[in-house]
Design a protein around this motif. Structure first.
Motif, short mmCIF file in Angstrom:
data_model
loop_
_atom_site.label_atom_id
_atom_site.label_comp_id
_atom_site.label_asym_id
_atom_site.label_seq_id
_atom_site.Cartn_x
_atom_site.Cartn_y
_atom_site.Cartn_z
N THR A 105 0.84 -1.20 0.00
CA THR A 105 0.00 0.00 0.00
C THR A 105 0.87 1.25 0.00
N ILE A 106 1.86 1.27 0.90
CA ILE A 106 2.73 2.45 1.00
C ILE A 106 3.54 2.59 -0.29
N ASN B 128 1.48 3.95 -3.05
CA ASN B 128 1.16 5.37 -2.86
C ASN B 128 2.39 6.25 -3.03
N ILE B 129 3.59 5.69 -2.80
CA ILE B 129 4.80 6.45 -3.13
C ILE B 129 4.86 6.63 -4.65
N LEU C 15 -1.51 2.78 -10.85
CA LEU C 15 -2.41 1.87 -11.57
C LEU C 15 -1.62 0.75 -12.24
N GLN D 107 11.77 5.25 4.50
CA GLN D 107 10.51 5.48 5.20
C GLN D 107 10.60 6.72 6.07
N VAL E 85 10.12 9.58 3.65
CA VAL E 85 8.75 9.82 3.19
C VAL E 85 7.89 10.33 4.33
N ALA E 86 8.32 10.16 5.59
CA ALA E 86 7.58 10.73 6.71
C ALA E 86 7.75 12.25 6.76
N SER F 140 8.11 14.07 3.49
CA SER F 140 7.31 14.38 2.30
C SER F 140 7.31 13.16 1.42
N ALA F 141 6.12 12.70 1.03
CA ALA F 141 6.02 11.46 0.26
C ALA F 141 6.74 11.58 -1.07
#
Lengths: 513, 161
Positions: A181-182, A185-186, A211, A360, A363-364, A366-367
């Motif tokens: 999921t992460i 979304n990245i 997608l 990680q 991304v915490a 800014s993604a």
């Protein structure tokens, strides 16, 4: 009557000679006992001839490479073999995947052991590939004519990380589900920028990437089969092709990088004798006059030894050591398997494997910047190094180049200190969003702890270029700083982050919930 | 008119392309471009024309006992329903940062993955989330409500039961 007797005897003799003749046709030139048969042993073998028939003694010193490249290859082979074995039982379909992992753990004879080896070899491969890259960098082995091989190596680093990422999704446990999921979304995080600019409706690269990864707009069976395909087929094929080019280019680029005065540095070889004078069977004529220069032109073969056995036995030793380490770790430590994936409750904290925890942590902040922006800048920077550093001093030496080891030491201290400082600052004081809740997202995307740290490193590196009047000095500083930053972020992400990604001195302080 | 002799060429210099080779090269290049176009077309393969996806619209009855301002998350859904004096509203509990499911409380939302914090109206109050939590469309249907998880409405839109 008599003729039949002879025919039978011939038949018996031929039968008796089958093993010998089989060996002779497989290894056409006999046992590798003389320099000449050692050469033909190598170039007459489709696998061995990736290496040259003779190896420079400098390349065989442990301090030259520490065997890191071969260790990476060994780890790749181990994951390949154990991975194929795991495929006997693994079923790439959401719930079935988790159950088949349980089967592998508890029902399949040696299943858990094979999976442990697979997991440890994959970890070992990530470690050795990073160390191997650091070795190539610190010995300035990327310089001409090896620029292309440095780029191939970078691609292999990316493929290795891709293999790890796609691999730990397959068990379909909580770690897998929330990592997928992460990760997806990245891939979608360019929307952070397109949303802020208000152009997502017309231009949405982030949504397309997500997608393509998931094959759907939710994480489900389509996503799992895609990651499975990437993990067991596409990425291994790409890795194998790139590795073949990588190894072949070593030979074509004149062996490993060596100092210019290498022949003077090596102690004279007691057993050395002039080559090509011992009963040559063939005289070499000039097949063509070629332009340009081969890396070996003008270099005598004096300090070389036959690759068989010297190089191959050393490689075999590294291979055996890697197998031993992976197997030993597999015996003492089980690969984790968490609860079955639950799409409604993320783990708290949801942590990726250690080698992605630095990412990680980024991304915490800014993604988009942490997941795509900064990694892209680092990759482009690494790729540009061999084309910007056209110097010659220090090639083939550890920390060679202006400044050398003292510079690397200072850069390591600065890199670590800056990363610790930035982390301490945001943990103590927070960041822009906490101070100015209405601040536009674009400002945070551009100015966040990750980009600030990158800017500090880049400024220091530019200062080093001026100070030493050398691009190599700047590269040494920048690479060391980034290694230090990666280390700090990884340690913070691994040991000091707890529920809700809050800072804790130790997991013992985590709130019970 | 004098014919100028061709300049002496080295064996190493590339030879000029003879006229009769042009046709051969032409066929090679057309094959290459056909392959390229075919590959570009096939690149559409990983993106299906219809995506497998469960329905995002559902019907649910909010428990009578739900206190004002407390969240109610229907089982298996990623949206929190609230009911107070002004009406009913639904806020997505998918983090706008990296898609984790957020824990909803009366006082606001907090994401377990990277520590994003949201106020009770979904506005970002801390952490890396780039956007506020979207409000979802709610329609009252008798005793129950119909929630559409794909349709967003402006924050503050509440419907009377």
């Amino acid at each position: 009557m008599n003729a039949g007797h002879d025919a039978l005897r011939t038949f018996r003799d031929n039968l008796r000679q089958v093993p010998g003749r089989l060996a002779a046709t497989a290894f056409r030139t006999g046992a590798p006992r003389t320099d000449r048969s050692r050469s033909t042993f190598v170039f007459g073998n489709v696998f061995l001839h990736l290496h040259s028939v003779r190896t420079h003694r400098w390349s065989l010193r442990w301090a030259t490479t520490a065997g890191l490249g071969i260790a990476t290859l060994a780890a790749f082979f181990i994951t390949l073999i154990t991975g194929v074995l795991l495929m006997f039982y693994y079923k790439p379909y959401p719930e079935a995947a988790y159950l088949s992992m349980k089967d592998i753990h508890f029902v399949v004879p040696t299943g858990r052991f094979i999976r442990n080896i697979h997991r440890w070899a994959a970890n070992a491969m990530v470690v050795t590939v990073i160390l191997h890259m650091a070795r190539a960098f610190y010995t300035a082995a990327y310089r001409a004519p090896r620029e292309f091989n440095w780029l191939i190596g970078m691609a292999l680093l990316a493929v290795t990380l891709g293999l790890s990422f796609t691999g730990y999704l397959l068990p379909w446990d909580q770690l897998a589900y929330w990592a997928i999921t992460i990760g997806a979304n990245i891939a979608q995080s360019p929307r952070e920028v397109t949303d802020a600019l208000g152009i997502t409706e017309t231009f949405d690269p982030g949504g397309l990437q997500r997608l393509l990864l998931l094959g759907s707009d939710t994480v489900g069976e389509e996503a799992l089969i895609r990651f499975y395909l990437l993990h067991v087929m596409l990425l291994p094929l790409v890795a194998a092709a790139l590795m073949a080019v990588h190894f072949w280019r070593i030979r074509k680029d004149g062996g490993l990088a060596k100092p210019a005065d290498v022949d003077r540095r090596l102690a004279p070889d007691a057993g050395a004798h002039p080559l090509f004078t011992d009963a040559p069977q063939k005289t070499y004529h000039l097949a063509a006059i070629v332009r340009g220069r081969s890396p070996a032109v003008g270099r005598g073969p004096e300090h070389t030894v036959p690759s068989m056995p010297h190089l191959f036995y050393a490689e075999l030793a590294v291979f055996m050591l890697t197998v031993f380490v992976c197997t030993a770790l597999a015996i003492v430590s089980d690969a984790p398997l968490k609860e079955v994936a639950n799409p409604l409750v993320p783990e708290n904290p949801a942590k990726a494997p250690w080698y992605f925890l630095g990412l990680q942590e980024l991304v915490a902040f800014s993604a988009f910047m942490g997941g795509i922006g900064i990694p892209a800048v680092v990759l482009i920077g690494l790729g540009l190094i061999p084309f910007l550093d056209r110097e010659e001093a220090g090639t083939g030496e550890w920390f060679g180049g202006p400044g050398g080891w003292p510079l690397v030491r200072r850069a390591a201290v600065l890199g670590l200190a800056a990363a610790v400082g930035v982390e301490a600052f945001i943990i103590r004081f927070g960041w822009l969003r906490e101070w100015f809740p209405g601040i536009p997202q674009l400002v945070i995307t551009a100015v966040n702890p990750g980009t600030v740290l990158t800017a500090i490193y880049a400024a220091y590196s530019l200062w080093l270029v001026r100070r030493f009047n050398s691009t190599r000095a700047g590269a040494l500083g920048l690479f060391t700083c980034f290694l230090g930053g990666f280390l700090v972020l990884t340690v913070v992400g691994t040991y000091f982050r707890g529920p809700n990604w809050h800072f804790f001195w130790s997991p013992a302080d985590w709130p019970v919930h | 008119m004098t014919v100028s002799p061709r300049p002496a060429q080295s064996r190493l210099d590339p030879e000029a392309v003879p006229r009769r080779d042009v046709l051969g090269l032409l066929s090679l290049w057309s094959m290459a471009s056909a392959l390229l176009v075919a590959t570009l077309g096939a690149l559409r393969l990983p993106r299906a024309a219809v995506l497998p996806s469960p329905s995002k619209t559902f019907r649910v009855t909010i428990p009578e006992t739900l206190p004002a301002g407390e969240p109610f998350v229907p089982p298996g859904r990623s949206v929190a329903l609230f009911r107070d004096g002004e009406g009913i509203h639904a806020i997505s509990i998918v983090c706008t940062h990296l898609g984790c499911i957020i824990k909803a409380t009366a006082g606001g939302f907090e994401c377990p993955c990277h520590g994003s914090k949201f106020a009770s109206d979904g506005a970002v109050t801390g952490g890396p989330a780039p956007a506020p939590l979207p409000w979802r469309q709610v329609t009252v249907n008798g005793n129950a409500v119909i929630v559409d998880e794909e349709t967003s409405v402006p924050a503050g839109t509440k419907v009377q039961a």
